[in-house]
Design a protein around this motif. Structure first.
Motif, PDB file in Angstrom:
ATOM      1  N   GLU A 111      -7.637 -32.299  17.223  1.00  0.00           N
ATOM      2  CA  GLU A 111      -8.309 -32.260  15.925  1.00  0.00           C
ATOM      3  C   GLU A 111      -8.458 -30.787  15.553  1.00  0.00           C
ATOM      4  OE1 GLU A 111     -12.845 -33.039  14.858  1.00  0.00           O
ATOM      5  OE2 GLU A 111     -11.788 -34.874  15.466  1.00  0.00           O
ATOM      6  N   ASN A 113     -10.187 -28.476  12.955  1.00  0.00           N
ATOM      7  CA  ASN A 113     -11.167 -28.328  11.893  1.00  0.00           C
ATOM      8  C   ASN A 113     -11.128 -26.893  11.384  1.00  0.00           C
ATOM      9  OD1 ASN A 113     -12.128 -31.009  12.035  1.00  0.00           O
ATOM     10  ND2 ASN A 113     -13.343 -30.466  13.808  1.00  0.00           N
ATOM     11  N   SER A 131      -7.568 -31.704   6.127  1.00  0.00           N
ATOM     12  CA  SER A 131      -7.324 -33.059   5.650  1.00  0.00           C
ATOM     13  C   SER A 131      -6.303 -33.791   6.525  1.00  0.00           C
ATOM     14  CB  SER A 131      -6.833 -33.003   4.201  1.00  0.00           C
ATOM     15  OG  SER A 131      -6.405 -34.259   3.772  1.00  0.00           O
ATOM     16  N   GLY A 135     -11.053 -33.650  11.660  1.00  0.00           N
ATOM     17  CA  GLY A 135     -11.870 -34.842  11.783  1.00  0.00           C
ATOM     18  C   GLY A 135     -12.661 -35.058  10.509  1.00  0.00           C
ATOM     19  N   GLU A 136     -13.577 -35.987  10.591  1.00  0.00           N
ATOM     20  CA  GLU A 136     -14.481 -36.221   9.467  1.00  0.00           C
ATOM     21  C   GLU A 136     -15.257 -34.923   9.246  1.00  0.00           C
ATOM     22  OE1 GLU A 136     -18.257 -39.097   8.646  1.00  0.00           O
ATOM     23  OE2 GLU A 136     -16.645 -39.872   9.907  1.00  0.00           O
ATOM     24  N   ASP A 137     -15.389 -34.502   8.025  1.00  0.00           N
ATOM     25  CA  ASP A 137     -16.018 -33.207   7.724  1.00  0.00           C
ATOM     26  C   ASP A 137     -15.246 -32.056   8.377  1.00  0.00           C
ATOM     27  OD1 ASP A 137     -18.086 -34.492   6.320  1.00  0.00           O
ATOM     28  OD2 ASP A 137     -19.288 -34.697   8.136  1.00  0.00           O
TER      29      ASP A 137
END
Length: 149
Positions: A111, A113, A131, A135-137
């Protein structure tokens, strides 16, 4: 005595090189002493010098090879300028090669970020990386007024 479950490594990108904070090539326990040693090395080594435009691919390659669960990519201008500039599309393609989608699981190895600071990239490259690979956020922008020493 318990060992921390989390591990970390710090890899800087400068010009077209990856600068490893010792110990090179391995994740280390996220223990207070190890974190303090890493921060001390960053402050005193003379190797970490903000120098303007840089290409992040070498450092991302190093980071992915360490087999972490998550990479945090921090940059003001991820595509750089001048000698070390890279087109957004070329950077995205390189990251895709480093961190391809596993068609069987629908997941990526790592992931990634993104933390963009001071200046928004009008091309939205960091947002695109987050995107696709985050990950999420997975994307955060830190404005000039919130950065402190």
């Amino acid at each position: 005595f318990t060992k921390p479950k989390q591990t970390f490594a710090i890899v800087f990108f400068q010009k077209d090189k990856a600068i490893h904070v010792p110990p090179k090539g391995k994740l280390q326990p996220a223990h207070g002493n190890d974190i303090q040693k890493a921060m001390g090395w960053i402050r005193s080594s003379g190797y970490v010098i903000p120098s303007g435009s840089s290409n992040p691919i070498a450092a991302l390659r190093v980071a992915v090879r360490l087999n972490p669960d998550v990479v945090y990519l921090l940059s003001e201008n991820i595509t750089g300028s001048g000698k070390y500039a890279i087109e957004s599309s070329e950077l995205l393609a390189a990251i895709e090669q480093l961190n391809p989608l596993n068609v069987k699981t629908g997941k990526r190895k790592v992931e990634i970020n993104c933390i963009e600071y001071l200046t928004h990239d009008p091309r939205g490259t960091m947002e695109q990386i987050a995107s696709i690979h985050g990950g999420e956020d997975g994307y955060t922008f830190v404005s000039r007024g919130t950065v402190s020493e």
